[in-house]
Enzyme design. Structure first.
Site, PDB file in Angstrom:
ATOM      1  N   SER A   1       0.687  -1.293   0.050  1.00  0.00           N
ATOM      2  CA  SER A   1       0.125   0.121  -0.216  1.00  0.00           C
ATOM      3  C   SER A   1       0.829   1.220  -0.027  1.00  0.00           C
ATOM      4  O   SER A   1       0.232   2.380  -0.407  1.00  0.00           O
ATOM      5  CB  SER A   1      -0.797  -0.015   1.240  1.00  0.00           C
ATOM      6  OG  SER A   1      -0.087  -0.095   2.287  1.00  0.00           O
TER       7      SER A   1
ATOM      8  N   HIS B   1      -0.912   5.816   6.885  1.00  0.00           N
ATOM      9  CA  HIS B   1      -0.512   5.692   5.607  1.00  0.00           C
ATOM     10  C   HIS B   1      -0.155   7.167   4.971  1.00  0.00           C
ATOM     11  O   HIS B   1      -0.659   8.018   5.563  1.00  0.00           O
ATOM     12  CB  HIS B   1      -1.436   5.211   4.463  1.00  0.00           C
ATOM     13  CG  HIS B   1      -1.436   3.703   4.591  1.00  0.00           C
ATOM     14  ND1 HIS B   1      -2.213   2.972   5.533  1.00  0.00           N
ATOM     15  CD2 HIS B   1      -0.910   2.594   3.728  1.00  0.00           C
ATOM     16  CE1 HIS B   1      -1.979   1.658   5.461  1.00  0.00           C
ATOM     17  NE2 HIS B   1      -1.259   1.489   4.272  1.00  0.00           N
TER      18      HIS B   1
END
Length: 264
Positions: free
Chosen positions: A40, A246
């Protein structure tokens, strides 16, 4: 001096200056056959603007591989990084994009192998002691089982793309200690998570070096932009929950992209 000779001399001088200044790099990059692998952090989760074709892999037009391709116009570009990928799933589902003509590869992998998401969930929802125990368990996996998994993945990449320059990128340090956060995890938890991230990066860096790959840390780029810094390039706990921990779009463009560009 003839007009032709003068023109040739000036052209040579301009080319030399451009090379020194790095202005000729995009032309060189135009010959690359680039493949972006990984999890990711390479697909761009957290940056938004996901392409419809990528589905649950959540490949973002704001992710560093796409940004690098936009800026450098390589001869070919295959973006196959996928949210949730492990070293094993990268090897089994993404390496078909590689070939003997591939000249440049980027990859992030290893965080999901040690249960990164579960560790962070434990730390957010449970006690400090339980959090630190989960972090320590992840560190044990980094030191014991992850090296062999990385070796296997890197060997498979080299086998599929024997001529490629392979750039392995790491993960940012999550927290600025003694920072601006007044709630959430304790300093003990944040410190343990940062230390574990450093261990993860050191393990990946060593395996990359052993494989003959280029290593590019992103810790320097993100320093001053961690969670609790007041100018975070990373999401903390957020909605949608999958974006948590993230990089934001700015983390991709100002963190990961320069780190990759410097090694590519």
């Amino acid at each position: 001096m003839s007009t032709r000779s003068l023109g040739t001399t000036l052209a040579t001088l301009v080319l030399g200056v451009a090379t020194v200044l790095g202005l000729a790099h995009p032309a060189a990059a135009a010959g690359h056959h680039y493949v972006a692998l990984g999890d990711s952090y390479s697909s761009g989760v957290g940056a938004g603007s996901y392409t419809s074709e990528s589905g649950d892999c959540k490949r973002s037009t704001a992710a560093y591989p796409q940004l690098w391709s936009n800026a450098n116009a390589p001869a070919s570009f295959k973006f196959v990084a996928c949210s949730g990928a492990t070293t094993t799933s990268v090897a089994s589902t993404q390496l078909g994009a590689l070939s003997s003509t591939t000249t440049l590869v980027s990859v992030t992998a290893g965080g999901n192998d040690i249960g990164f998401a579960n560790v962070m969930q434990t730390c957010v929802l449970q006690s400090e002691a339980t959090c630190v125990s989960a972090v320590n368990s992840a560190v044990s996996q980094m030191q014991n089982s992850l090296p062999g998994k990385l070796d296997s993945l890197y060997s498979a990449i080299r086998s599929r793309a024997p001529q490629a320059r392979v750039v392995v990128l790491g993960y940012p340090r999550f927290y600025k200690l003694s920072g601006s956060c007044i709630a959430g995890l304790s300093e003990t938890e944040r410190s343990a998570i940062n230390s574990a991230g450093d261990t993860l990066n050191s393990v990946i860096a060593k395996r990359a070096a052993n494989a003959g790959f280029a290593w590019s840390s992103v810790v320097d780029e993100f320093t001053g932009h961690e969670i609790c810094s007041g100018d975070a390039w990373l999401h903390s706990v957020t909605i949608p929950i999958g974006n948590s921990y993230h990089p934001k779009a700015v983390g991709q463009s100002s963190g990961y992209l320069p780190a990759f560009r410097s090694a590519a």
